[in-house]
Write a protein that holds these residues in place. Structure first.
Motif, PDB file in Angstrom:
ATOM      1  N   ILE A 101       0.857  -1.074   0.027  1.00  0.00           N
ATOM      2  CA  ILE A 101       0.032   0.034  -0.026  1.00  0.00           C
ATOM      3  C   ILE A 101       0.754   1.313  -0.015  1.00  0.00           C
ATOM      4  CG2 ILE A 101      -1.865   1.176   1.231  1.00  0.00           C
ATOM      5  CD1 ILE A 101      -2.334  -1.485   2.668  1.00  0.00           C
TER       6      ILE A 101
ATOM      7  N   GLU B  44       1.286   7.369   0.432  1.00  0.00           N
ATOM      8  CA  GLU B  44       0.829   8.447  -0.123  1.00  0.00           C
ATOM      9  C   GLU B  44      -0.896   8.544  -0.214  1.00  0.00           C
ATOM     10  OE1 GLU B  44       3.237   6.884  -1.362  1.00  0.00           O
ATOM     11  OE2 GLU B  44       5.322   8.326  -1.060  1.00  0.00           O
ATOM     12  N   MET B  45      -1.238   7.149  -0.462  1.00  0.00           N
ATOM     13  CA  MET B  45      -2.827   7.132  -0.331  1.00  0.00           C
ATOM     14  C   MET B  45      -3.484   7.167   0.786  1.00  0.00           C
ATOM     15  SD  MET B  45      -4.211   3.192  -1.371  1.00  0.00           S
ATOM     16  CE  MET B  45      -5.998   3.957  -1.684  1.00  0.00           C
ATOM     17  N   LEU B  46      -2.917   7.149   1.790  1.00  0.00           N
ATOM     18  CA  LEU B  46      -3.412   6.950   3.061  1.00  0.00           C
ATOM     19  C   LEU B  46      -3.447   8.288   3.717  1.00  0.00           C
ATOM     20  CD1 LEU B  46      -1.444   3.769   4.564  1.00  0.00           C
ATOM     21  CD2 LEU B  46      -3.597   3.700   3.345  1.00  0.00           C
TER      22      LEU B  46
ATOM     23  N   ILE C   4      -4.916  11.082   3.054  1.00  0.00           N
ATOM     24  CA  ILE C   4      -6.458  11.603   2.781  1.00  0.00           C
ATOM     25  C   ILE C   4      -7.022  11.338   4.361  1.00  0.00           C
ATOM     26  CG2 ILE C   4      -8.625  12.061   1.742  1.00  0.00           C
ATOM     27  CD1 ILE C   4      -6.941  10.987  -0.788  1.00  0.00           C
ATOM     28  N   THR C   5      -7.330   9.860   4.398  1.00  0.00           N
ATOM     29  CA  THR C   5      -8.200   9.593   5.539  1.00  0.00           C
ATOM     30  C   THR C   5      -7.147   9.698   6.707  1.00  0.00           C
ATOM     31  OG1 THR C   5      -8.742   7.891   4.251  1.00  0.00           O
ATOM     32  CG2 THR C   5      -9.614   7.579   6.332  1.00  0.00           C
ATOM     33  N   ASN C   6      -6.005   9.709   6.951  1.00  0.00           N
ATOM     34  CA  ASN C   6      -5.458   9.913   8.209  1.00  0.00           C
ATOM     35  C   ASN C   6      -5.375  11.409   8.514  1.00  0.00           C
ATOM     36  OD1 ASN C   6      -4.543   7.378   8.407  1.00  0.00           O
ATOM     37  ND2 ASN C   6      -2.335   7.486   7.587  1.00  0.00           N
TER      38      ASN C   6
ATOM     39  N   TYR D 111      -7.460   0.697   7.879  1.00  0.00           N
ATOM     40  CA  TYR D 111      -8.714   1.306   7.767  1.00  0.00           C
ATOM     41  C   TYR D 111      -8.633   2.560   7.050  1.00  0.00           C
ATOM     42  CZ  TYR D 111     -11.527   5.483   9.448  1.00  0.00           C
ATOM     43  OH  TYR D 111     -12.623   6.660   9.154  1.00  0.00           O
ATOM     44  N   PRO D 112      -7.710   3.276   6.609  1.00  0.00           N
ATOM     45  CA  PRO D 112      -7.506   4.499   5.686  1.00  0.00           C
ATOM     46  C   PRO D 112      -7.688   4.057   4.266  1.00  0.00           C
ATOM     47  CG  PRO D 112      -5.567   4.546   7.053  1.00  0.00           C
ATOM     48  CD  PRO D 112      -6.686   3.533   7.627  1.00  0.00           C
ATOM     49  N   LEU D 113      -7.075   2.638   4.022  1.00  0.00           N
ATOM     50  CA  LEU D 113      -7.283   2.064   2.713  1.00  0.00           C
ATOM     51  C   LEU D 113      -8.712   1.803   2.353  1.00  0.00           C
ATOM     52  CD1 LEU D 113      -5.669   0.516   0.339  1.00  0.00           C
ATOM     53  CD2 LEU D 113      -5.880  -1.627   1.677  1.00  0.00           C
TER      54      LEU D 113
ATOM     55  N   LYS E 260     -11.307   3.050   3.835  1.00  0.00           N
ATOM     56  CA  LYS E 260     -12.138   4.357   3.782  1.00  0.00           C
ATOM     57  C   LYS E 260     -11.757   4.955   2.516  1.00  0.00           C
ATOM     58  CE  LYS E 260     -14.318   7.768   5.941  1.00  0.00           C
ATOM     59  NZ  LYS E 260     -15.775   7.519   6.350  1.00  0.00           N
ATOM     60  N   ALA E 261     -10.616   4.812   2.032  1.00  0.00           N
ATOM     61  CA  ALA E 261     -10.366   5.755   0.560  1.00  0.00           C
ATOM     62  C   ALA E 261     -10.991   5.228  -0.451  1.00  0.00           C
ATOM     63  CB  ALA E 261      -8.747   5.828   0.338  1.00  0.00           C
TER      64      ALA E 261
ATOM     65  N   MET F 235     -14.722   6.309   0.171  1.00  0.00           N
ATOM     66  CA  MET F 235     -14.710   7.519  -0.394  1.00  0.00           C
ATOM     67  C   MET F 235     -14.725   7.955  -1.822  1.00  0.00           C
ATOM     68  SD  MET F 235     -12.968  10.119   2.588  1.00  0.00           S
ATOM     69  CE  MET F 235     -11.265   9.530   2.290  1.00  0.00           C
TER      70      MET F 235
ATOM     71  N   TYR G 135     -12.606  15.749  -1.404  1.00  0.00           N
ATOM     72  CA  TYR G 135     -12.186  14.306  -0.881  1.00  0.00           C
ATOM     73  C   TYR G 135     -12.424  13.105  -2.052  1.00  0.00           C
ATOM     74  CZ  TYR G 135     -10.791  16.567   3.253  1.00  0.00           C
ATOM     75  OH  TYR G 135     -10.337  17.453   4.033  1.00  0.00           O
TER      76      TYR G 135
ATOM     77  N   ALA H  97      -9.876  13.312  -4.766  1.00  0.00           N
ATOM     78  CA  ALA H  97      -8.786  12.760  -4.246  1.00  0.00           C
ATOM     79  C   ALA H  97      -8.484  11.549  -3.897  1.00  0.00           C
ATOM     80  CB  ALA H  97      -8.384  13.770  -2.968  1.00  0.00           C
ATOM     81  N   SER H  98      -9.519  10.882  -3.434  1.00  0.00           N
ATOM     82  CA  SER H  98      -9.696   9.377  -2.910  1.00  0.00           C
ATOM     83  C   SER H  98      -9.566   8.661  -4.485  1.00  0.00           C
ATOM     84  CB  SER H  98     -10.903   9.042  -2.140  1.00  0.00           C
ATOM     85  OG  SER H  98     -10.967   9.851  -1.087  1.00  0.00           O
TER      86      SER H  98
ATOM     87  N   ALA I  29      -6.204   8.483  -5.484  1.00  0.00           N
ATOM     88  CA  ALA I  29      -5.397   7.426  -4.631  1.00  0.00           C
ATOM     89  C   ALA I  29      -5.522   5.998  -4.863  1.00  0.00           C
ATOM     90  CB  ALA I  29      -5.730   7.916  -3.086  1.00  0.00           C
ATOM     91  N   VAL I  30      -7.086   5.682  -4.989  1.00  0.00           N
ATOM     92  CA  VAL I  30      -7.287   4.352  -5.465  1.00  0.00           C
ATOM     93  C   VAL I  30      -6.428   4.013  -6.829  1.00  0.00           C
ATOM     94  CG1 VAL I  30      -9.201   2.911  -6.061  1.00  0.00           C
ATOM     95  CG2 VAL I  30      -9.587   4.198  -4.143  1.00  0.00           C
TER      96      VAL I  30
END
Lengths: 278, 290
Positions: A120, A123-125, A127-129, B25-27, B29-30, B33, B260, B263-264, B267-268
């Motif tokens: 993973i 850099e993609m994390l 946003i949520t972090n 979790y952020p993975l 969640k992204a 989102m 967001y 941006a997500s 990110a994906v």
């Protein structure tokens, strides 16, 4: 025979020429940074530029130091680097010990899960972090810059490999002597693996010291900035006073170069491991 | 073997909590989102679930520019860095004096703050007083506006990046070269095999897993380029976004525009590309070791 000798010594000369040109290309930005940081405001914009300053202006460092709160930035950077590194060492040793010596249900699954997270991109994390940190009301705090970095799967993987090489019989002998797992980890495993633990500590120090994007996101005030963020701000504020910008850049770069020069063996081995592991 | 107990989890707990909260979790969640349309981070509400963010992302000229830039970057930085590093690594691996000194020196860019040294490069690229334009003037080349013109910005980024990525490539090539058995070279010497043949028949096959690794890591890193851009172009993505990268785009969308969803989605896309590259890399290295 003579012709062969000439050919081989020409080859040797060529070899050194290529290496020295390569080395100069690598060193040039460092030399230019130091040289520029010691020039006067008039000399720095002179055309043609001089390779070395005519008159060494150490005062540039004092000027840069006073122009922005670099002292504060430095303290923040040290605090974050020290606490992150200590924390990472603790979580890494504990996890590596669990994976290499303890037997628990779902061990293989958890280990695979850990390894999978290596794929993973961090850099993609962000946003949520960033949202998480905002919700915790941690913006502009040290813990925002420390806590998310307290675990590193690559280090856990690396240290697990080293812990596994410690003979199992030692562990069994310790068990017979009624030595607890925790005591065994601290008294036997850690001292026996000083070298990989040092490698992890240094790689982490370099990483924390140089971190930029995350501290930029989670801080707003000048008092909480780290050196790299402060330097970027100074780059805009100082305008064309490149001698001051270069002095400030030196302040950020030099501590790590000094650590690297003294402990390069650990750094190089650690990074080479990441390549061999693949 | 000792019987299974849950004690292991006690030791894993600190790392596990951090990984669950700040990675897993952020993975998830992204990904979620990226499908929410009209998402509000304040109360977590959204209007609909759909591909709207992805549609917007791929029709955004700036994002397409980021992908094009990344492709150009890969085409130039990765092969140049690999070829130059291979040359240096092979020379370093031969009988030379001051081997340790050279090795220490070539690795220096890897440990140095990208931000600080990027600022130094921006000074070297300065169009009026920069070192590079001065050197070019010896050859009668007029001052190049490296950082101020959209035509040159990406080239400046590429030069800086080649300089930076060579450190890692040299290190892993050197590590790879040291794993090649000296017997092979001795046998070649006995047979008086020409040097170029030794290079092609022994050296290159011997470190081909390292070359593959450097290639894919170079591509992965190309998608993550960010600090380099930030420091070269004074906190911007270059004139008219000419040096924008995928990560810069993500940062700009969520931090500056608070968008967001898009941006997500970006990110994906980044995640999927890097996952695919990692899979290829694993497949290649498994094949080599099997």
């Amino acid at each position: 025979m003579n012709e062969k000798k000439i050919k081989s010594s020409l080859g040797t000369i060529l070899k050194y020429v290529v290496l020295i040109v390569g080395a100069l290309f690598t060193l040039l930005p460092f030399v230019w940074m130091i040289s520029s940081s010691l020039k006067s405001a008039t000399e720095i914009v002179r055309v043609p530029p001089s390779l070395f300053p005519e008159e060494i202006q150490v005062v540039n460092y004092a000027k840069a130091w006073a122009a922005a709160p670099f002292g504060r930035y430095l303290i923040n950077t040290v605090i974050i680097t020290v606490f992150t590194t200590i924390g990472v060492l603790i979580t890494t040793v504990l996890s590596a010990f669990a994976f290499s010596r303890l037997n628990f249900p779902g061990k293989k699954l958890v280990f695979s899960l850990f390894l999978a997270t290596l794929m993973i991109p961090g850099e993609m994390l962000i946003i949520t972090n960033f949202i998480t940190i905002t919700k915790l009301k941690w913006i502009d705090t040290y813990q925002a810059m420390i806590v998310p970095w307290l675990s590193n799967v690559f280090y856990i993987y690396l240290l697990t490999q080293f812990f596994m090489q410690v003979p199992e019989t030692l562990y069994l002998a310790a068990k017979v002597d009624k030595c607890s797992d925790f005591k065994y980890m601290i008294k036997i495993m850690v001292p026996m693996n000083k070298s990989p633990i040092t490698t992890i500590a240094i790689l982490n120090i370099i990483g924390s010291w140089n971190s930029f994007l995350w501290p930029l996101l989670v801080t707003n005030s000048d008092e909480m900035r780290v050196l790299s963020n402060g330097l970027i701000r100074f780059q805009t504020e100082a305008g064309s006073s490149y001698e001051l910008i270069m002095a400030a850049s030196c302040i950020l770069v030099m501590p790590i170069i000094i650590i690297y020069l003294f402990l390069r063996k650990y750094v190089i081995e650690g990074v080479a491991q990441s390549g061999i592991k693949g | 073997m000792e019987k299974k107990s849950l004690k292991g989890y006690l030791y894993l707990l600190p790392a596990l909590i951090i990984i669950l909260v700040f990675t897993i979790y952020p993975l998830i969640k992204a990904v979620l989102m990226s499908f929410y349309e009209g998402y509000s981070i304040i109360n977590g509400s959204f209007d609909a679930i759909g591909l709207g963010n992805y549609k917007e992302l791929f029709s955004d000229k700036v994002f397409r520019k980021a992908l094009t830039n990344t492709s150009i970057y890969v085409v130039f930085v990765v092969p140049c860095s690999i070829l130059l590093s291979l040359l240096i690594a092979v020379l370093l691996n031969s009988k030379i004096r001051c081997k340790g000194m050279f090795q220490t020196l070539f690795f220096l860019p890897y440990v140095t703050s990208v931000i600080a040294i990027g600022i130094v490069w921006s000074w070297i690229f300065n169009s009026n007083y920069g070192l590079l334009n001065y050197v070019l003037s010896w050859f009668g080349i007029e001052a190049v506006p490296w950082l101020n013109s959209p035509d040159y910005a990406l080239m400046a980024l590429i030069i800086f990046s080649i300089w930076k990525s060579m450190a890692f490539d040299i290190l892993i090539f050197l590590a790879g070269l040291q794993t090649i058995s000296p017997d092979l070279y001795n046998a070649a010497r006995v047979d008086a095999t020409p040097k170029w043949r030794v290079f092609l028949k022994i050296t290159v096959p011997g470190i081909s897993p390292m070359i593959a690794y450097a290639f894919i890591m170079g591509m992965i890193n190309a998608f993550k380029v960010y600090n380099e851009v930030f420091s070269l172009f004074k906190s911007s993505a270059g004139p008219a976004n000419s040096a924008i990268t995928v990560v810069y785009y993500i940062y700009d969308k969520f931090y500056n525009s608070a968008d967001y969803g898009v941006a997500s989605a970006a990110a994906v896309v980044l995640f999927v590309i890097i996952l695919a590259l990692t899979m290829i890399q694993r497949a290649v290295s498994d094949k080599k070791t099997a």
